[in-house]
Structure formats: C-alpha cells, structure tokens
Scaffold this active site. Structure first.
Site, short mmCIF file in Angstrom:
data_model
loop_
_atom_site.label_atom_id
_atom_site.label_comp_id
_atom_site.label_asym_id
_atom_site.label_seq_id
_atom_site.Cartn_x
_atom_site.Cartn_y
_atom_site.Cartn_z
NE ARG A 51 81.03 -32.65 31.14
CZ ARG A 51 80.13 -33.60 31.42
NH1 ARG A 51 80.19 -34.26 32.58
NH2 ARG A 51 79.17 -33.90 30.57
CE1 TYR A 105 98.19 -20.85 46.38
CE2 TYR A 105 96.20 -22.15 46.17
CZ TYR A 105 97.03 -21.13 45.72
OH TYR A 105 96.68 -20.42 44.61
CG ASP A 177 98.40 -29.35 48.70
OD1 ASP A 177 99.36 -29.82 48.07
OD2 ASP A 177 97.87 -28.26 48.40
CE LYS A 202 101.68 -24.39 42.39
NZ LYS A 202 101.21 -23.23 41.68
N1 PLP Z 1 98.49 -26.36 46.69
C1 PLP Z 1 99.63 -25.67 46.89
C2 PLP Z 1 100.53 -26.07 48.02
C3 PLP Z 1 99.95 -24.58 46.08
O1 PLP Z 1 101.08 -23.89 46.32
C4 PLP Z 1 99.07 -24.22 45.03
C5 PLP Z 1 99.37 -23.08 44.15
O2 PLP Z 1 100.31 -22.35 44.33
C6 PLP Z 1 97.91 -24.96 44.85
C7 PLP Z 1 97.65 -26.03 45.69
C8 PLP Z 1 96.94 -24.61 43.76
O3 PLP Z 1 97.40 -25.10 42.56
P1 PLP Z 1 96.97 -24.57 41.10
O4 PLP Z 1 97.52 -23.19 40.96
O5 PLP Z 1 97.54 -25.58 40.18
O6 PLP Z 1 95.48 -24.54 41.08
#
Ligand code: PLP
Length: 384
Positions: A51, A105, A177, A202
């Site tokens: 952790r 997102y 992001d 991803k």
């Molecule tokens: N940021 C983006 C641009 C995403 O497309 C996603 C999920 O699709 C996330 C964050 C969240 O990621 P996770 O599903 O790994 O928690």
C-alpha cells in the site's frame, strides 16, 4: 540510466530496470509479497509494504515512467480513476474551486459534478479551446485547473500552452489527463504542467488485461500525491505492476502503428457518404487540427464519428463489424468500438451530455494494430 539523452524508445526498454539484474532475470520478477522484513527504516512511508507503493515492482516502474515522461518522479495507482481522484484530493479541500474543461472522460466529469461538491469543493467548466472567457470563470478560491490532452470522446485538443500560462499566472495547480496522447505524443511536465495523469489501462499497458493509473510530476508533487494515495489505498498490485511493466515496453511500436491506422481510417470515414461527422485531430477539417499540429507529436489513435441515422442504425452498424469489439475501454492492441452514451459517458445526465456536445448516436473507435486495410474493409461492409 547514466545517459539521459537517449531516445524514448530505448528508455521504454531499459529505464528503471534493476541494476544488477535480480538473479540475472532479464524480465522484472514479480515480488508478490505484501510486506518486507524490517530493515531499519526510519519513516512510515519507507516501510516496505504494497500500500505504500514501494515494492521492487513499484520502484522499477516509477523510474521507467518518470524517465519516459521526462519527469523527476512517477507513481502507479490501482486505476486511472484512482490516479485522477487521488491527485484532485491532494490539491483540493473544502472551500476550494476547480476549473475543468467542459468535455472530459465521463467518470471524471461525474466525479467533479457529483462528488466534489459533497466535500465542499466547487467547480466551473470552461472551454479550454478558447482562452477569451477563462478569466470570467476564475474565483479567489480557484486552486486547480484540469484538462485532457485529447478529450474523450470528441478528440478536441485544448490550447495547452495557454492553459499552462494561465495556471502559472494565477498560481493554480495544473492537471492534465494525458491518456489519449500517451507520453509519446505529448510530454506535459516538459511543457510546464504540474501533474500528468494516465489511465494506464489504455495505451501504456495496451493489452486490455489490467486496470491501472499513473501520476507523473516533480518529486515534490509526487510526494504530495503519494501521501494521499497511501491513505486512500489505491495501490497497484505487484502482479498488475508486472503486466504494466511488460506492456509499456512496446508502447512506441504500438502507438506508431495505431496512429498510422487511425489517420487512414479517419480519411476513409470522412469521405464516406453515410458518415455525417468525423472527430479526429489529424484531419485538416477538424477544429483541433491546428492545436494538435502545434502541441502533439502525432494525432493519436482515437476516432469518433456519427452516421447518418438514428441510435438503432448506429447499433446495427456496430454489430455488423467483424473485427472491432464492442467494449467500453480503449487503447488496446485490438480495435474497440463503443457508443459513449452507453458506456464511458453513461453516468452523465442527458442534459450534461448535451452541454458537452456528446450525442446519443456518437460512436467512438479505438484503433488497434491490425492491418488498416482489413479494418477499412470491415467498416466498408458494415456501412454498406
Ligand atoms: N481518463 C480517460 C481519458 C479515460 O478514457 C478513462 C477510462 O476510460 C479514465 C481516465 C479512467 O481510467 P480507468 O478505467 O483506468 O480507471
């Protein structure tokens, strides 16, 4: 690594690897041990425990990610959402305000709209493509500014240098992001952002077999986010660290093929009479094309588009495809397709989606590493 000026392709393979290799192992072994024998550690966060994000698997991965991103430090987390929520909570407290781009997102947008206010944190959405009205959204208590490099699911590219300048001018912590771009198409820290976030689920991992997140920044910022993460507990399991470590080594090859395929597919879709609109920043006609050319080293491998038809015809089209798999995630080696309204953006209300410009018929296509000709042939037969 001794020579910091080597190419990112070489860093993906060699940065962060244990030196000397553990028992000569070429591949980083998995340390599936929750805790480690006390070795005289003098502070809580140096005690070795999963952790606390400091097992040998974490340390190697942090080093590799930091070097690949051209940053001081990195931290892996149990999911992309864990990276995002932990970083936000590291910088925001009750009474604060955040400015966030209006299309994000769906999970992030939902967290900002529905969770942050419960902690007394206020928000305003703004248009990161157009700096003209940013000052009007700023409040005395604004602490954080938040954008995506290539937005999900409309593939817009904000005015990234202006976001950095605005943040510096107003003393805001800038978070981005960078999932859709990956560290290969954009290096947020080198360009002045404070924190770069990734859903490593991803492109970084690339094989649709784990969920993971990454936070990248200066040592000071990463220490601050890590102290929040060890309390919230969103640590990445060593087994998932191993898979991410393995996956990331081929990031450059995968991204190169995926971006190349995406360009061909976007052009095919743009020319097809049954397609109304294509969102891909590589197209000259796209509203983000100039920003993408200016800031990014490639246009990415995510395309979204709308057919001339209703929701039923969009779903029928998706079902007719042979290769694209109808699934929520993205960035894998296999081509994936979804209607964001059904999946990634389903937590948002109809009016929130409408404001963000996400229609019910929008289709998001995550381009894989298959042959572009086969993917185009498949799209063609499904459209006809
Ligand atoms: N940021 C983006 C641009 C995403 O497309 C996603 C999920 O699709 C996330 C964050 C969240 O990621 P996770 O599903 O790994 O928690």
């Amino acid at each position: 690594m001794t020579n910091k000026n080597i190419s990112v392709d070489t860093k993906l393979i060699h940065a962060g690897e244990p030196n000397p290799r553990i028992k000569g192992a070429v591949s980083m072994p998995i340390f599936q041990s929750s805790n480690f024998e006390y070795g005289g550690e003098t502070s809580y966060d140096s005690i070795r425990y999963i952790r606390l994000n400091n097992t040998p698997n974490h340390i190697a991965l942090h080093q590799k990610l930091a070097e690949v991103a051209g940053a001081d430090a990195a931290l892996v987390t149990s999911s992309g959402m864990s990276a995002i929520t932990t970083a936000l909570l590291a910088y925001l407290k009750s009474g604060d305000h955040i400015m966030a781009h209006h299309t994000l997102y769906g999970g992030t947008a939902d967290y900002i709209v529905h969770d942050l206010p419960k902690y007394g944190i206020d928000f305003d959405f703004f248009d990161a493509m157009n700096p003209a009205n940013w000052e009007s959204k700023l409040k005395p208590n604004t602490k954080v500014i938040y954008v995506e490099t290539i937005t999900n699911p409309l593939m817009d590219v904000p005015k990234l240098d202006a976001v950095v300048q605005f943040a510096k001018k107003h003393n805001l912590v800038s978070l981005i992001d960078n999932t859709f771009a990956s560290p290969l198409l954009y290096s947020p820290i080198k360009h002045g952002f404070d924190i770069s976030l990734h859903s490593a689920t991803k492109y970084l991992n690339g094989h649709s077999d784990i969920v993971a997140g990454v936070v990248i920044g200066s040592q000071e910022h990463i220490t601050q986010v890590n102290s929040k993460l060890i309390h919230l507990g969103g640590s990445l399991d060593p087994n998932a660290c191993f898979l991410l470590h393995r996956g990331i080594k081929t990031l450059s090859l995968r991204m190169e093929r995926q971006c190349e395929n995406a360009m061909k597919i976007a052009r095919f879709l743009e020319d097809h009479p049954k397609i109304l609109r294509v969102n891909y920043p590589g197209l000259e006609s796209n509203r983000s094309h100039e920003n993408a050319k200016k800031y990014l080293c490639g246009f990415g491998a995510m395309v979204s588009f709308e057919l001339d038809g209703d929701v039923a015809s969009a779903d029928a089209f998706i079902n007719r495809l042979e290769y694209a798999i109808n699934a929520a995630s993205l960035g894998g080696v296999e081509t994936l397709i979804t209607r964001p309204v059904q999946t990634s953006h389903s937590l948002m209300s109809t009016s929130e989606r409408k404001k963000a410009g996400i229609s019910d018929t929008l289709i998001r296509y995550s381009v894989g590493i298959e042959s572009a000709d086969d993917l185009i042939g498949d799209l063609k037969q499904a459209l006809e």
